[in-house]
Design a protein around this motif. Structure first.
Motif, PDB file in Angstrom:
ATOM      1  N   HIS A  29     -24.983 -55.678 -38.634  1.00 38.28           N
ATOM      2  CA  HIS A  29     -25.189 -54.640 -39.709  1.00 38.28           C
ATOM      3  C   HIS A  29     -26.747 -55.775 -41.028  1.00 38.28           C
ATOM      4  CE1 HIS A  29     -22.349 -51.485 -38.722  1.00 38.28           C
ATOM      5  NE2 HIS A  29     -21.579 -52.766 -38.115  1.00 38.28           N
ATOM      6  N   LYS A  30     -27.405 -55.429 -40.814  1.00 38.28           N
ATOM      7  CA  LYS A  30     -28.048 -55.991 -42.254  1.00 38.28           C
ATOM      8  C   LYS A  30     -27.443 -55.808 -43.680  1.00 38.28           C
ATOM      9  CE  LYS A  30     -32.754 -55.237 -38.900  1.00 38.28           C
ATOM     10  NZ  LYS A  30     -33.902 -55.142 -38.863  1.00 38.28           N
ATOM     11  N   PRO A  31     -28.033 -56.900 -44.324  1.00 40.22           N
ATOM     12  CA  PRO A  31     -27.923 -57.007 -45.431  1.00 40.22           C
ATOM     13  C   PRO A  31     -28.642 -55.770 -46.593  1.00 40.22           C
ATOM     14  CG  PRO A  31     -28.920 -59.288 -44.795  1.00 40.22           C
ATOM     15  CD  PRO A  31     -29.445 -58.082 -43.535  1.00 40.22           C
ATOM     16  N   GLY A  32     -26.825 -55.403 -47.081  1.00 40.40           N
ATOM     17  CA  GLY A  32     -27.118 -54.688 -47.545  1.00 40.40           C
ATOM     18  C   GLY A  32     -27.130 -53.006 -47.068  1.00 40.40           C
ATOM     19  N   SER A  33     -26.971 -52.777 -45.966  1.00 38.85           N
ATOM     20  CA  SER A  33     -26.801 -51.588 -45.266  1.00 38.85           C
ATOM     21  C   SER A  33     -25.548 -50.785 -45.369  1.00 38.85           C
ATOM     22  CB  SER A  33     -26.587 -51.906 -43.508  1.00 38.85           C
ATOM     23  OG  SER A  33     -25.100 -52.707 -43.644  1.00 38.85           O
ATOM     24  N   GLY A  34     -24.348 -51.537 -45.877  1.00 39.11           N
ATOM     25  CA  GLY A  34     -23.888 -50.408 -46.320  1.00 39.11           C
ATOM     26  C   GLY A  34     -23.053 -49.228 -45.378  1.00 39.11           C
TER      27      GLY A  34
END
Length: 187
Positions: free
Chosen positions: A125-130
């Motif tokens: 999960h990339k940063p800010g993926s939510g």
């Protein structure tokens, strides 16, 4: 001391290099910077303490961060030679990645005859993926493999612990294989 050659494979822009840098304690040159695709392969060497590997307190790890670009496909057989395990990293936010990992499994895992415990799926999960750590719809042969959700911003320790457990499985498989080989020589 065992030496484990672990291949990091998967679609382009899935986070293989970010996870590889984190696990090997390698300072990334472009943290938060623009995307720079890996050209061919990067090899990171480090020592690790695998969990659950019996007598083996430490092992040497060769982590092969392989490009996800199919223009390097002709090099892949050479990369696979004598690998101890394969980690498929993908971005669960990108729908095409779920289909692509089937190709990666076929090319790197099925073709080598690796056991399930020598493989690991990482939904990065990339940063800010939510995206939640929800259930992914994987093909049946992929659903058998261990799966972890990687979120280096929120749960970096979990990623490290999961990798050490996986490494313990790989080392145990290598140890069993070595013992069988020695017994076949003796008998």
């Amino acid at each position: 001391m065992f030496k484990a050659k672990i291949l990091f494979i998967g679609p382009t822009e899935s986070g293989k290099t970010v996870v590889a840098n984190f696990l090997s304690d390698t300072a990334a040159e472009n943290v938060g910077g623009e995307y720079r695709p890996t050209q061919g392969v990067r090899i990171l060497e480090f020592e690790s303490q695998p969990e659950g590997s019996g007598d083996y307190a430490k092992c040497e790890v060769e982590l092969w961060d392989c490009s996800g670009d199919f223009k390097f496909e002709s090099c892949w057989p050479a990369l696979m030679k004598e690998s101890s395990g394969v980690v498929i990293i993908f971005n669960p936010d990108v729908p095409s990645h779920l289909k692509e990992i089937e190709t990666w499994h076929s090319m790197f895992i099925s073709s080598q005859g690796l056991q399930d415990n020598q493989c690991l799926l990482v939904a990065h999960h990339k940063p800010g993926s939510g995206v939640e750590d929800g259930r992914l719809h994987l093909a049946s042969h992929l659903a058998r493999l261990p799966l972890i959700h990687s979120n280096l911003e929120e749960e970096p320790e979990e990623v490290g612990n999961a990798f050490r457990r996986y490494l313990g499985n790989v080392i145990n498989t290598m140890s069993e294989s070595r013992e069988q080989e020695e017994m076949s020589i003796i008998t």
